[in-house]
Design an enzyme around this catalytic site. Sequence first.
Site, PDB file in Angstrom:
ATOM      1  NE  ARG A 199       0.517  -8.150  -4.737  1.00  0.00           N
ATOM      2  CZ  ARG A 199      -0.417  -7.942  -5.646  1.00  0.00           C
ATOM      3  NH1 ARG A 199      -0.378  -8.605  -6.781  1.00  0.00           N
ATOM      4  NH2 ARG A 199      -1.384  -7.073  -5.425  1.00  0.00           N
ATOM      5  CG  ASN A 212       1.881  -5.463  -9.193  1.00  0.00           C
ATOM      6  OD1 ASN A 212       2.780  -4.993  -9.865  1.00  0.00           O
ATOM      7  ND2 ASN A 212       0.872  -4.739  -8.754  1.00  0.00           N
ATOM      8  CG  ASP A 213      -0.826 -11.409  -8.454  1.00  0.00           C
ATOM      9  OD1 ASP A 213      -0.368 -11.650  -7.315  1.00  0.00           O
ATOM     10  OD2 ASP A 213      -1.977 -11.013  -8.643  1.00  0.00           O
ATOM     11  CB  CYS A 251      -1.980  -3.347 -16.549  1.00  0.00           C
ATOM     12  SG  CYS A 251      -2.448  -5.004 -16.022  1.00  0.00           S
ATOM     13  CD  GLU A 269      -3.154 -11.414 -12.774  1.00  0.00           C
ATOM     14  OE1 GLU A 269      -3.301 -10.565 -11.881  1.00  0.00           O
ATOM     15  OE2 GLU A 269      -4.065 -12.161 -13.163  1.00  0.00           O
ATOM     16  NE  ARG A 283      -8.053  -6.693 -12.092  1.00  0.00           N
ATOM     17  CZ  ARG A 283      -7.130  -6.323 -11.207  1.00  0.00           C
ATOM     18  NH1 ARG A 283      -5.847  -6.581 -11.448  1.00  0.00           N
ATOM     19  NH2 ARG A 283      -7.462  -5.671 -10.113  1.00  0.00           N
ATOM     20  NE  ARG A 334      -5.523  -2.020  -9.545  1.00  0.00           N
ATOM     21  CZ  ARG A 334      -4.808  -0.916  -9.737  1.00  0.00           C
ATOM     22  NH1 ARG A 334      -5.408   0.276  -9.733  1.00  0.00           N
ATOM     23  NH2 ARG A 334      -3.503  -0.983  -9.927  1.00  0.00           N
ATOM     24  CG  HIS A 382      -2.179  -0.718   1.056  1.00  0.00           C
ATOM     25  ND1 HIS A 382      -2.831  -1.345   2.091  1.00  0.00           N
ATOM     26  CD2 HIS A 382      -2.933  -0.938  -0.040  1.00  0.00           C
ATOM     27  CE1 HIS A 382      -3.936  -1.906   1.623  1.00  0.00           C
ATOM     28  NE2 HIS A 382      -4.025  -1.670   0.340  1.00  0.00           N
TER      29      HIS A 382
END
Length: 560
Positions: free
Chosen positions: A455, A444-445, A492, A421, A333, A297, A195
């Site tokens: 992560r 990220n994933d 993305c 991902e 998504r 999202r 975050h």
Amino acid sequence: MGTTSSVASPIVLRGVPVVPGVQYAPVIRVSRLPEIQVPAGDIDEADRPAEAGRFAAAATEVATRLRDRAAHATGAASEVLAATATLAQDRAWIGAADKRIAAGAPAVRAVSEAVDQFVDLFTQLGGLMAERVTDLRDIRDRVIAELSGLPEPGVPLPDIPSILFAEDLAPADTAGLDPQLVVGLATTLGGPTSHTAIIARQLGIPCVVAVSGLDSVAAGAMVLLDGTAGTVTTDPDPTAAAKDVAAAQRNALAARQWTGPGATADGHTVAILANVQDGAAAKAARETPAEGVGLFRTELCFLNRDTEPTVEEQAAIYGEVLEAYAGHKVVVRTLDAGSDKPLKFAGHPDEANPALGVRGIRIAEGNPGLLAHQLEAVAAAGKATGNQPWVMAPMIATAAEAKSFAAKARSHGLTPGVMIEVPAAALLADKILDHVDFLSIGTNDLAQYTMAADRMSADLAALTDPWQPAVLALVEMAARAGAAAGKPVGVCGEAAADPLLAAVLVGLGVTSLSMAPAAIAAVGSRIAQVTLQQCRAAAEAVLATGSAAEAREAALARLS
């Protein structure tokens, strides 16, 4: 602010760079809740209802403050503050505290014990659930401060621009930062997708995470923070530091002057897009040169609800984003929730390892109506606004899953794609592209699953660094498959927000980059300063390295 560090000569502390930029300023630290002595004995039975009322009022006050801040924030900051406010009144830990008060515990002790109970539970669950530990501890401290008549803990308001050091930052603290006064951020914990990192990126505050040695730097010490190199230098030479800051400011000025569209210096087109989560964020993104939305999202209208939102409710929310980007590309998504972001109405069982569990497209197996209703709503929003969106599914692992999703999307007249991902999806990207019209890589994933590293773990932040050559090798594989099929492949994930890495991604064959709106100008400007051949040379050099640090150095050598 006039004190100096006890360190006699400059020392360079290294971490994971998150938001580029260079700042030279004094250190400030987060104020923590002081040690509070809680009476060991129980309170009289006659006083317990009043104590329960005092606790309820304190929890409500904390939640109200957080909601007020959410209402005045935008984008990810608003989302995080709203989620923290909801957690502040979550029935599970509130009920655990009430039970303790009913048994005689003073409210302060009840709060502490109840939160500790859930901290232990979330820690054991691991994965993204463990991320909520910081949120819970932050709520605990705020409620205890309210009960004790103490100032709310958190980030102090500095008198002059300063660099904030912390072990970790609660989302509520990060979301409330003033980028005019907190000009840099360094944490001991956290990773590139925490975050703290995501909100720092939205605010454009240079940020380095997973830095060891911060505790040895005194508040008030002058430090040079480099969010591009991932370093914090204590007591640097003031003249040299000022030159570094001036150079960074010149680069930032050049970035602010970039107006798009995305292209390399020799005219190779690269779409520069925005990541958004609601209509307000999309409207804010329109103030940037973003050419469209590469990641919308849709979780916000599902989370923290007792029932599934109706098709009409969803269509109205999706329509706000489509209207904000009328005439431009918008990639929606589908629902990316799961055991780590549970849906009250989906009926998932508890899982030992949520990150490897029923999340993303896998939810549709047990809840086929969820996906059907969402696709119906996306199509309805497209029809109502006249802006027909693309739609992609998260957590696709097989070609069969891609084929099934594509058929459902096309039945609603939508252009189907999937997220890459899972390493399996990258390895079989050519087979997946037999069924869908585009790919979007969620770095990220992809980093988490490629490196077998949570992560959200600060201890593993170096492994989940998107510069890891193994991760970039999978990106290259997916991009190559897209080029062979003549279909677009975007990125993305947060990797696209790193201007240097963005150029490498272009060299790997990526056709679009989607990121937090605050990063758009810097990325677009950097791409415009290099040729496609330079990007390809950097990509080739990066793939030949054996570590993230070597990869960065190789890219800098070819793109500086």
